[in-house]
Design a protein around this motif. Sequence first.
Motif, PDB file in Angstrom:
ATOM      1  N   THR A 170       0.821  -1.210   0.000  1.00  0.00           N
ATOM      2  CA  THR A 170       0.000   0.000   0.000  1.00  0.00           C
ATOM      3  C   THR A 170       0.854   1.257   0.000  1.00  0.00           C
ATOM      4  OG1 THR A 170      -1.818   1.107   1.183  1.00  0.00           O
ATOM      5  CG2 THR A 170      -0.161   0.042   2.523  1.00  0.00           C
ATOM      6  N   VAL A 171       0.306   2.314  -0.591  1.00  0.00           N
ATOM      7  CA  VAL A 171       0.891   3.659  -0.530  1.00  0.00           C
ATOM      8  C   VAL A 171      -0.241   4.600  -0.154  1.00  0.00           C
ATOM      9  CG1 VAL A 171       2.076   5.504  -1.777  1.00  0.00           C
ATOM     10  CG2 VAL A 171       2.613   3.107  -2.296  1.00  0.00           C
ATOM     11  N   GLN A 172      -0.072   5.306   0.962  1.00  0.00           N
ATOM     12  CA  GLN A 172      -1.171   6.088   1.520  1.00  0.00           C
ATOM     13  C   GLN A 172      -0.769   7.550   1.674  1.00  0.00           C
ATOM     14  OE1 GLN A 172      -2.027   4.162   5.252  1.00  0.00           O
ATOM     15  NE2 GLN A 172      -2.353   2.161   4.309  1.00  0.00           N
ATOM     16  N   LEU A 173      -1.715   8.433   1.408  1.00  0.00           N
ATOM     17  CA  LEU A 173      -1.515   9.867   1.569  1.00  0.00           C
ATOM     18  C   LEU A 173      -2.172  10.304   2.872  1.00  0.00           C
ATOM     19  CD1 LEU A 173      -0.430  12.439   0.212  1.00  0.00           C
ATOM     20  CD2 LEU A 173      -2.649  12.672  -0.917  1.00  0.00           C
ATOM     21  N   ASP A 174      -1.464  11.074   3.670  1.00  0.00           N
ATOM     22  CA  ASP A 174      -1.961  11.446   4.997  1.00  0.00           C
ATOM     23  C   ASP A 174      -1.747  12.950   5.218  1.00  0.00           C
ATOM     24  OD1 ASP A 174      -2.525  11.802   7.686  1.00  0.00           O
ATOM     25  OD2 ASP A 174      -1.414  10.051   8.352  1.00  0.00           O
ATOM     26  N   PHE A 175      -2.828  13.667   5.312  1.00  0.00           N
ATOM     27  CA  PHE A 175      -2.745  15.086   5.603  1.00  0.00           C
ATOM     28  C   PHE A 175      -3.206  15.395   7.020  1.00  0.00           C
ATOM     29  CE2 PHE A 175      -6.151  13.890   2.662  1.00  0.00           C
ATOM     30  CZ  PHE A 175      -7.254  13.951   3.498  1.00  0.00           C
ATOM     31  N   ASN A 176      -3.585  14.359   7.776  1.00  0.00           N
ATOM     32  CA  ASN A 176      -4.108  14.566   9.124  1.00  0.00           C
ATOM     33  C   ASN A 176      -3.039  14.488  10.208  1.00  0.00           C
ATOM     34  OD1 ASN A 176      -7.170  14.911   9.439  1.00  0.00           O
ATOM     35  ND2 ASN A 176      -6.983  13.411   7.782  1.00  0.00           N
ATOM     36  N   LEU A 177      -2.146  13.480  10.131  1.00  0.00           N
ATOM     37  CA  LEU A 177      -1.137  13.360  11.182  1.00  0.00           C
ATOM     38  C   LEU A 177      -0.216  14.575  11.258  1.00  0.00           C
ATOM     39  CD1 LEU A 177      -2.152  10.528  11.835  1.00  0.00           C
ATOM     40  CD2 LEU A 177       0.215   9.773  11.928  1.00  0.00           C
ATOM     41  N   PRO A 178       0.252  15.136  10.139  1.00  0.00           N
ATOM     42  CA  PRO A 178       1.063  16.346  10.256  1.00  0.00           C
ATOM     43  C   PRO A 178       0.333  17.466  10.981  1.00  0.00           C
ATOM     44  CG  PRO A 178       1.308  15.414   8.065  1.00  0.00           C
ATOM     45  CD  PRO A 178       0.201  14.652   8.735  1.00  0.00           C
ATOM     46  N   GLU A 179      -0.986  17.556  10.766  1.00  0.00           N
ATOM     47  CA  GLU A 179      -1.779  18.576  11.460  1.00  0.00           C
ATOM     48  C   GLU A 179      -1.897  18.257  12.943  1.00  0.00           C
ATOM     49  OE1 GLU A 179      -3.857  22.128  11.493  1.00  0.00           O
ATOM     50  OE2 GLU A 179      -3.202  21.183   9.625  1.00  0.00           O
ATOM     51  N   ARG A 180      -2.197  17.014  13.261  1.00  0.00           N
ATOM     52  CA  ARG A 180      -2.415  16.610  14.656  1.00  0.00           C
ATOM     53  C   ARG A 180      -1.139  16.721  15.493  1.00  0.00           C
ATOM     54  NH1 ARG A 180      -6.730  13.233  16.338  1.00  0.00           N
ATOM     55  NH2 ARG A 180      -8.509  13.488  14.949  1.00  0.00           N
ATOM     56  N   PHE A 181       0.022  16.486  14.851  1.00  0.00           N
ATOM     57  CA  PHE A 181       1.290  16.564  15.587  1.00  0.00           C
ATOM     58  C   PHE A 181       2.000  17.905  15.358  1.00  0.00           C
ATOM     59  CE2 PHE A 181       0.499  12.051  15.740  1.00  0.00           C
ATOM     60  CZ  PHE A 181       1.029  11.668  16.967  1.00  0.00           C
ATOM     61  N   ASP A 182       1.309  18.831  14.682  1.00  0.00           N
ATOM     62  CA  ASP A 182       1.843  20.166  14.426  1.00  0.00           C
ATOM     63  C   ASP A 182       3.239  20.090  13.806  1.00  0.00           C
ATOM     64  OD1 ASP A 182       1.796  22.934  14.339  1.00  0.00           O
ATOM     65  OD2 ASP A 182       2.677  23.170  16.331  1.00  0.00           O
ATOM     66  N   LEU A 183       3.373  19.237  12.796  1.00  0.00           N
ATOM     67  CA  LEU A 183       4.654  19.085  12.110  1.00  0.00           C
ATOM     68  C   LEU A 183       4.847  20.240  11.125  1.00  0.00           C
ATOM     69  CD1 LEU A 183       4.573  15.249  11.320  1.00  0.00           C
ATOM     70  CD2 LEU A 183       5.439  16.420  13.364  1.00  0.00           C
ATOM     71  N   THR A 184       6.052  20.765  11.085  1.00  0.00           N
ATOM     72  CA  THR A 184       6.331  21.889  10.197  1.00  0.00           C
ATOM     73  C   THR A 184       7.717  21.763   9.587  1.00  0.00           C
ATOM     74  OG1 THR A 184       7.267  23.250  11.979  1.00  0.00           O
ATOM     75  CG2 THR A 184       4.885  23.443  11.582  1.00  0.00           C
ATOM     76  N   TYR A 185       7.944  22.587   8.581  1.00  0.00           N
ATOM     77  CA  TYR A 185       9.293  22.799   8.048  1.00  0.00           C
ATOM     78  C   TYR A 185       9.430  24.282   7.712  1.00  0.00           C
ATOM     79  CZ  TYR A 185       7.082  22.787   3.407  1.00  0.00           C
ATOM     80  OH  TYR A 185       6.283  23.068   2.325  1.00  0.00           O
ATOM     81  N   HIS A 186      10.662  24.755   7.663  1.00  0.00           N
ATOM     82  CA  HIS A 186      10.930  26.144   7.330  1.00  0.00           C
ATOM     83  C   HIS A 186      11.020  26.276   5.816  1.00  0.00           C
ATOM     84  CE1 HIS A 186      11.536  27.290  11.505  1.00  0.00           C
ATOM     85  NE2 HIS A 186      12.310  26.239  11.653  1.00  0.00           N
ATOM     86  N   GLY A 187      10.138  27.089   5.228  1.00  0.00           N
ATOM     87  CA  GLY A 187      10.104  27.257   3.798  1.00  0.00           C
ATOM     88  C   GLY A 187      11.124  28.264   3.303  1.00  0.00           C
ATOM     89  N   ALA A 188      11.198  28.398   1.987  1.00  0.00           N
ATOM     90  CA  ALA A 188      12.129  29.352   1.379  1.00  0.00           C
ATOM     91  C   ALA A 188      11.771  30.779   1.757  1.00  0.00           C
ATOM     92  CB  ALA A 188      12.107  29.188  -0.142  1.00  0.00           C
ATOM     93  N   ASP A 189      10.500  31.013   2.140  1.00  0.00           N
ATOM     94  CA  ASP A 189      10.061  32.344   2.534  1.00  0.00           C
ATOM     95  C   ASP A 189      10.331  32.653   3.999  1.00  0.00           C
ATOM     96  OD1 ASP A 189       8.280  30.615   3.701  1.00  0.00           O
ATOM     97  OD2 ASP A 189       6.492  31.436   2.738  1.00  0.00           O
ATOM     98  N   GLY A 190      10.966  31.686   4.701  1.00  0.00           N
ATOM     99  CA  GLY A 190      11.264  31.888   6.114  1.00  0.00           C
ATOM    100  C   GLY A 190      10.113  31.570   7.042  1.00  0.00           C
ATOM    101  N   GLU A 191       8.958  31.209   6.492  1.00  0.00           N
ATOM    102  CA  GLU A 191       7.786  30.873   7.303  1.00  0.00           C
ATOM    103  C   GLU A 191       7.717  29.366   7.555  1.00  0.00           C
ATOM    104  OE1 GLU A 191       5.745  33.181   8.553  1.00  0.00           O
ATOM    105  OE2 GLU A 191       7.011  34.723   7.634  1.00  0.00           O
TER     106      GLU A 191
END
Length: 416
Positions: A257-278
């Motif tokens: 299986t290959v699964q797309l998940d947009f919920n766990l990053p939200e629930r765990f408040d996962l982030t990365y620093h973008g090229a715009d500094g945000e």
Amino acid sequence: MNDDNDHRDLGRDLGVFATDPLAGSGLPLWLPDGAVIRAELQRLAKDLAHRDGCVDVYSPVLGKRALFERSGHLGKFSDDMFPAMRLGDEAADDELVLRPANCPHHALIYAAASRSHRELPLRLNELGAMFRAERSGVVSGLSRVRQIHLDDTHVFCRPDQAGEEAARGLRTAIEAQRILGLPVDCVRLSMRDDSDAWLGGREQWREAEAALRDAGQAVLDDAGLRLVEAPGEAAFYGPKFDLQVRDGRGHEETIATVQLDFNLPERFDLTYHGADGERHRPVMLHRGTVGSMERVVAALLERYRGRLPLWLAPVQVAVLPVSEAQDSVARALVDALHGKGIRTELRCDDSLGARVADARRRRDHLIAVIGQRESADRAVQVTDVAGDHRETVPVQVLIDRAVEARDGRLPLVRWA
């Protein structure tokens, strides 16, 4: 399916796995020959993961109750989880739970460091144990168990990378099944239905399903596989590709299986620093490209009727001297094969006919007989049952062909 092709009977007769009431239902015991098969599958899974740029991690099979409350598993999956465990006088908040999935721990690993858009995608791989509280009447052999060992990768990427990563995972999953010789019946796009049993909004789901459909179409066209849409079959956190195979009874099962998940990053408040500094939210993909060790071994036993390809066979070459006069030559061949890492056994007891019959029954991949003529000619008579081939070849040819089939994970030994 014939009784002689049921993986439960094959597993018992070939010494792959056993069960015992003291261990409990759905908790198979892997015997030495089964451990060989599983180790080879794990090596394949690691090879494919490393080729795709995955890095290895390890995480505990236990987590606090709060971890699975945050991930949503307790809210959506609690009936399939084992009860929480309280240790001594510790507070209820410290109850421990056997994990039903590896993804919450991998989310914590991602969150353990600050991430930049330049270092994504990050692909975390672990062949980890997961636990499902299957009812006693449902568990069966290796195909339905309470402890699952899954070839599990979680990819954390930017939204613009999600399509490419989904296609990469699907392509590798299809390749894994090709190497294993498990024909994929179709690839299912598992989507949500109109109920409210899903995490996230409807528009978010529609966008994610469309992204998966678009990402996978070229891969499926190249592989000659059809896409079947299946509303209501998604994971509770997102849509997924499921590779469907049919077992010996004609039943359809998901093997990878290959699964797309947009919920766990939200629930765990996962982030990365973008090229715009945000700070930006990553997308998470779950990929199991080989599949669970238990289900894959069950499928392989039935697919090959126990006679596995040489690279998976517990005994790759059985060496049988005709008489005691050939023992020293036979032992030299065994030593030479062992020196190349080929799993070999020397069989001297009983009559030659009985030993040949036993090697066939045990599904040893190659049967190498050395008699007086072969000993004098530094040759060996080889029987390859799977390839329906028998001939007398020089000893070095046998060694070279066995190594080639092992290293190339070939479905059949090449004799021509």
